[in-house]
Write a protein that holds these residues in place. Structure first.
Motif, PDB file in Angstrom:
ATOM      1  N   VAL A 270       0.864  -1.181   0.000  1.00  0.00           N
ATOM      2  CA  VAL A 270       0.000   0.000   0.000  1.00  0.00           C
ATOM      3  C   VAL A 270       0.902   1.234   0.000  1.00  0.00           C
ATOM      4  O   VAL A 270       1.793   1.352   0.846  1.00  0.00           O
ATOM      5  CB  VAL A 270      -0.935  -0.001   1.229  1.00  0.00           C
ATOM      6  CG1 VAL A 270      -1.696   1.302   1.335  1.00  0.00           C
ATOM      7  CG2 VAL A 270      -1.890  -1.180   1.164  1.00  0.00           C
ATOM      8  N   THR A 271       0.677   2.149  -0.959  1.00  0.00           N
ATOM      9  CA  THR A 271       1.517   3.344  -1.038  1.00  0.00           C
ATOM     10  C   THR A 271       1.263   4.300   0.117  1.00  0.00           C
ATOM     11  O   THR A 271       2.178   5.006   0.539  1.00  0.00           O
ATOM     12  CB  THR A 271       1.320   4.105  -2.366  1.00  0.00           C
ATOM     13  OG1 THR A 271      -0.057   4.475  -2.506  1.00  0.00           O
ATOM     14  CG2 THR A 271       1.785   3.269  -3.545  1.00  0.00           C
ATOM     15  N   HIS A 272       0.009   4.315   0.616  1.00  0.00           N
ATOM     16  CA  HIS A 272      -0.281   5.204   1.742  1.00  0.00           C
ATOM     17  C   HIS A 272      -1.619   4.833   2.374  1.00  0.00           C
ATOM     18  O   HIS A 272      -2.462   4.201   1.748  1.00  0.00           O
ATOM     19  CB  HIS A 272      -0.251   6.671   1.330  1.00  0.00           C
ATOM     20  CG  HIS A 272      -1.263   7.063   0.311  1.00  0.00           C
ATOM     21  ND1 HIS A 272      -1.170   6.685  -1.007  1.00  0.00           N
ATOM     22  CD2 HIS A 272      -2.388   7.796   0.414  1.00  0.00           C
ATOM     23  CE1 HIS A 272      -2.194   7.175  -1.678  1.00  0.00           C
ATOM     24  NE2 HIS A 272      -2.961   7.853  -0.833  1.00  0.00           N
TER      25      HIS A 272
ATOM     26  N   ALA B 148       6.801   5.809  -2.435  1.00  0.00           N
ATOM     27  CA  ALA B 148       6.761   5.651  -3.887  1.00  0.00           C
ATOM     28  C   ALA B 148       7.700   4.504  -4.225  1.00  0.00           C
ATOM     29  O   ALA B 148       8.566   4.136  -3.428  1.00  0.00           O
ATOM     30  CB  ALA B 148       7.215   6.933  -4.576  1.00  0.00           C
ATOM     31  N   LEU B 149       7.505   3.934  -5.398  1.00  0.00           N
ATOM     32  CA  LEU B 149       8.361   2.846  -5.878  1.00  0.00           C
ATOM     33  C   LEU B 149       9.066   3.315  -7.139  1.00  0.00           C
ATOM     34  O   LEU B 149       8.416   3.763  -8.093  1.00  0.00           O
ATOM     35  CB  LEU B 149       7.527   1.588  -6.149  1.00  0.00           C
ATOM     36  CG  LEU B 149       6.777   1.021  -4.942  1.00  0.00           C
ATOM     37  CD1 LEU B 149       5.886  -0.148  -5.356  1.00  0.00           C
ATOM     38  CD2 LEU B 149       7.728   0.600  -3.842  1.00  0.00           C
ATOM     39  N   TRP B 150      10.402   3.216  -7.148  1.00  0.00           N
ATOM     40  CA  TRP B 150      11.227   3.752  -8.222  1.00  0.00           C
ATOM     41  C   TRP B 150      12.122   2.666  -8.791  1.00  0.00           C
ATOM     42  O   TRP B 150      12.805   1.961  -8.047  1.00  0.00           O
ATOM     43  CB  TRP B 150      12.070   4.901  -7.682  1.00  0.00           C
ATOM     44  CG  TRP B 150      13.161   5.407  -8.533  1.00  0.00           C
ATOM     45  CD1 TRP B 150      14.503   5.394  -8.244  1.00  0.00           C
ATOM     46  CD2 TRP B 150      13.054   6.045  -9.817  1.00  0.00           C
ATOM     47  NE1 TRP B 150      15.222   5.985  -9.260  1.00  0.00           N
ATOM     48  CE2 TRP B 150      14.350   6.393 -10.248  1.00  0.00           C
ATOM     49  CE3 TRP B 150      11.974   6.352 -10.649  1.00  0.00           C
ATOM     50  CZ2 TRP B 150      14.606   7.025 -11.454  1.00  0.00           C
ATOM     51  CZ3 TRP B 150      12.222   6.982 -11.865  1.00  0.00           C
ATOM     52  CH2 TRP B 150      13.519   7.314 -12.244  1.00  0.00           C
ATOM     53  N   ARG B 151      12.088   2.542 -10.126  1.00  0.00           N
ATOM     54  CA  ARG B 151      12.978   1.599 -10.800  1.00  0.00           C
ATOM     55  C   ARG B 151      13.888   2.415 -11.722  1.00  0.00           C
ATOM     56  O   ARG B 151      13.485   2.834 -12.808  1.00  0.00           O
ATOM     57  CB  ARG B 151      12.180   0.562 -11.583  1.00  0.00           C
ATOM     58  CG  ARG B 151      13.008  -0.618 -12.023  1.00  0.00           C
ATOM     59  CD  ARG B 151      12.175  -1.764 -12.514  1.00  0.00           C
ATOM     60  NE  ARG B 151      11.358  -1.365 -13.655  1.00  0.00           N
ATOM     61  CZ  ARG B 151      10.294  -2.037 -14.071  1.00  0.00           C
ATOM     62  NH1 ARG B 151       9.893  -3.121 -13.429  1.00  0.00           N
ATOM     63  NH2 ARG B 151       9.614  -1.621 -15.120  1.00  0.00           N
ATOM     64  N   GLU B 152      15.098   2.636 -11.263  1.00  0.00           N
ATOM     65  CA  GLU B 152      16.027   3.533 -11.944  1.00  0.00           C
ATOM     66  C   GLU B 152      16.420   3.047 -13.337  1.00  0.00           C
ATOM     67  O   GLU B 152      16.536   3.847 -14.263  1.00  0.00           O
ATOM     68  CB  GLU B 152      17.280   3.733 -11.082  1.00  0.00           C
ATOM     69  CG  GLU B 152      18.229   4.760 -11.643  1.00  0.00           C
ATOM     70  CD  GLU B 152      19.375   5.069 -10.710  1.00  0.00           C
ATOM     71  OE1 GLU B 152      20.057   6.063 -10.981  1.00  0.00           O
ATOM     72  OE2 GLU B 152      19.595   4.333  -9.724  1.00  0.00           O
ATOM     73  N   ARG B 153      16.581   1.738 -13.514  1.00  0.00           N
ATOM     74  CA  ARG B 153      17.110   1.227 -14.788  1.00  0.00           C
ATOM     75  C   ARG B 153      16.258   1.605 -15.995  1.00  0.00           C
ATOM     76  O   ARG B 153      16.777   1.807 -17.080  1.00  0.00           O
ATOM     77  CB  ARG B 153      17.336  -0.275 -14.727  1.00  0.00           C
ATOM     78  CG  ARG B 153      16.101  -1.116 -14.682  1.00  0.00           C
ATOM     79  CD  ARG B 153      16.456  -2.615 -14.693  1.00  0.00           C
ATOM     80  NE  ARG B 153      15.400  -3.417 -14.161  1.00  0.00           N
ATOM     81  CZ  ARG B 153      14.321  -3.764 -14.833  1.00  0.00           C
ATOM     82  NH1 ARG B 153      14.150  -3.380 -16.072  1.00  0.00           N
ATOM     83  NH2 ARG B 153      13.385  -4.506 -14.265  1.00  0.00           N
ATOM     84  N   ASP B 154      14.951   1.746 -15.816  1.00  0.00           N
ATOM     85  CA  ASP B 154      14.105   2.151 -16.940  1.00  0.00           C
ATOM     86  C   ASP B 154      13.265   3.393 -16.634  1.00  0.00           C
ATOM     87  O   ASP B 154      12.424   3.788 -17.436  1.00  0.00           O
ATOM     88  CB  ASP B 154      13.227   0.998 -17.429  1.00  0.00           C
ATOM     89  CG  ASP B 154      12.304   0.448 -16.352  1.00  0.00           C
ATOM     90  OD1 ASP B 154      12.326   0.953 -15.212  1.00  0.00           O
ATOM     91  OD2 ASP B 154      11.557  -0.500 -16.655  1.00  0.00           O
TER      92      ASP B 154
ATOM     93  N   GLY C 238      11.749  -5.470  -7.661  1.00  0.00           N
ATOM     94  CA  GLY C 238      12.670  -4.778  -8.552  1.00  0.00           C
ATOM     95  C   GLY C 238      12.635  -3.262  -8.458  1.00  0.00           C
ATOM     96  O   GLY C 238      13.338  -2.575  -9.185  1.00  0.00           O
ATOM     97  N   PHE C 239      11.818  -2.720  -7.558  1.00  0.00           N
ATOM     98  CA  PHE C 239      11.717  -1.283  -7.336  1.00  0.00           C
ATOM     99  C   PHE C 239      12.337  -0.930  -5.990  1.00  0.00           C
ATOM    100  O   PHE C 239      12.317  -1.735  -5.065  1.00  0.00           O
ATOM    101  CB  PHE C 239      10.252  -0.832  -7.313  1.00  0.00           C
ATOM    102  CG  PHE C 239       9.600  -0.782  -8.667  1.00  0.00           C
ATOM    103  CD1 PHE C 239       9.378   0.435  -9.294  1.00  0.00           C
ATOM    104  CD2 PHE C 239       9.202  -1.934  -9.315  1.00  0.00           C
ATOM    105  CE1 PHE C 239       8.773   0.499 -10.538  1.00  0.00           C
ATOM    106  CE2 PHE C 239       8.593  -1.892 -10.553  1.00  0.00           C
ATOM    107  CZ  PHE C 239       8.378  -0.667 -11.174  1.00  0.00           C
ATOM    108  N   THR C 240      12.828   0.290  -5.879  1.00  0.00           N
ATOM    109  CA  THR C 240      13.358   0.799  -4.625  1.00  0.00           C
ATOM    110  C   THR C 240      12.289   1.639  -3.951  1.00  0.00           C
ATOM    111  O   THR C 240      11.642   2.477  -4.594  1.00  0.00           O
ATOM    112  CB  THR C 240      14.615   1.670  -4.880  1.00  0.00           C
ATOM    113  OG1 THR C 240      15.588   0.863  -5.544  1.00  0.00           O
ATOM    114  CG2 THR C 240      15.190   2.206  -3.583  1.00  0.00           C
ATOM    115  N   VAL C 241      12.116   1.421  -2.656  1.00  0.00           N
ATOM    116  CA  VAL C 241      11.156   2.202  -1.877  1.00  0.00           C
ATOM    117  C   VAL C 241      11.754   3.578  -1.582  1.00  0.00           C
ATOM    118  O   VAL C 241      12.894   3.690  -1.121  1.00  0.00           O
ATOM    119  CB  VAL C 241      10.811   1.490  -0.543  1.00  0.00           C
ATOM    120  CG1 VAL C 241       9.968   2.387   0.366  1.00  0.00           C
ATOM    121  CG2 VAL C 241      10.104   0.165  -0.818  1.00  0.00           C
ATOM    122  N   LEU C 242      10.957   4.610  -1.840  1.00  0.00           N
ATOM    123  CA  LEU C 242      11.319   5.991  -1.496  1.00  0.00           C
ATOM    124  C   LEU C 242      10.301   6.500  -0.486  1.00  0.00           C
ATOM    125  O   LEU C 242       9.091   6.387  -0.721  1.00  0.00           O
ATOM    126  CB  LEU C 242      11.295   6.886  -2.737  1.00  0.00           C
ATOM    127  CG  LEU C 242      12.162   6.464  -3.922  1.00  0.00           C
ATOM    128  CD1 LEU C 242      11.956   7.428  -5.082  1.00  0.00           C
ATOM    129  CD2 LEU C 242      13.620   6.383  -3.530  1.00  0.00           C
TER     130      LEU C 242
END
Length: 191
Positions: free
Chosen positions: A36-38, A122-128, A107-111
Motif C-alpha cells: 500500500v503506497t499510503h 513511492a516505488l522507483w525503478r532507476e534502470r528504466d 525490482g523497485f526501490t522504496v522511497l
C-alpha cells in the motif's frame, strides 16, 4: 483509483467496493505480497479482503502502519477533513512489513515521500525510469498536487513532489489518473 500488479506484488487496492473486481482479476495470478503506497481508504480499502483471499502479507510505509492496522488514517488540518475522517473506514489489517527508504519491492526501490500521509511511499525503478508515485502527484488533469483537503502536510508533500520530479521518470504511474511518459512533466508543475 489505480491498482497495479508489479511482477507478483499487488500495489494498492482501491476502495472497499473494488474488492470483488480486484479479486476476480487476480485469480490465477501468482502473488507474493500486497503493498500500500499510503494509508488512505481509497488505497487500502480492499487490502484486508485481498490479503485474506490470497493469503499474502501486507506491506506499507513504516509511518503508515498504525493507520492501516487501526483503519484511522491521519487527516489534513481543518474542519472538513475531520468530518471526512468520521466516514466508515475500510477493514483494518495487520501489516507484516513496514517499508523504509531503500527497501526493495519487486525490482523497485522504496522511497519515503511523506506529506499526503505521514508514511507515504513511492516505488522507483532507476534502470528504466518507472515511478509508481501513489498520490504525491495526481494524474487526473495532467500532473497536479493532490487536493489540500486530503493532504496531511501540504508543505512536506511539496518537498516530496520536488524529490520525485528531480528523478525525471520516463513513465509515471499515478494513484489517480492516466500514466505519463514525459520526463519533464512533473518538473513543469513545480515551476
Amino acid at each position: 483509483m489505480n491498482v497495479y500488479l508489479v511482477e507478483d506484488v499487488l500495489v494498492d487496492s482501491g476502495t472497499p467496493k473494488a474488492r470483488g473486481r480486484i479479486i476476480r482479476q487476480l485469480r490465477g495470478q501468482p502473488l507474493s505480497a500486497h503493498v500500500v503506497t499510503h494509508a488512505h481508504p481509497d488505497h487500502f480499502g480492499s487490502s484486508h479482503a485481498v490479503c485474506e483471499e490470497f493469503g499474502i502479507p501486507l506491506w506499507a510505509g513504516q509511518k503508515d502502519v498504525t493507520a492501516i492496522e487501526t483503519a484511522t488514517p491521519a487527516t489534513a488540518p481543518g474542519r472538513i477533513p475531520q468530518l471526512l475522517s468520521r466516514m466508515k473506514m475500510p477493514d483494518p489489517h495487520p501489516v507484516a512489513r513496514g517499508l523504509c527508504e531503500g527497501d526493495e519491492v519487486a525490482g523497485f526501490t522504496v522511497l519515503e515521500v511523506p506529506g499526503h500521509s505521514p508514511g507515504h511511499i513511492a516505488l522507483w525503478r532507476e534502470r528504466d525510469g518507472v515511478l509508481l508515485c501513489g498520490d504525491v502527484f495526481f494524474g487526473l488533469f495532467g500532473a497536479t498536487a493532490p487536493p489540500d483537503i486530503l493532504t496531511w502536510d501540504r508543505d512536506l508533500n511539496r518537498e516530496s513532489m520536488r524529490r520525485l520530479a528531480a528523478l525525471r521518470p520516463r513513465l509515471v504511474l499515478f494513484g489517480h489518473g492516466r500514466p505519463a511518459r514525459d520526463p519533464d512533466r512533473l518538473a513543469r508543475l513545480l515551476r
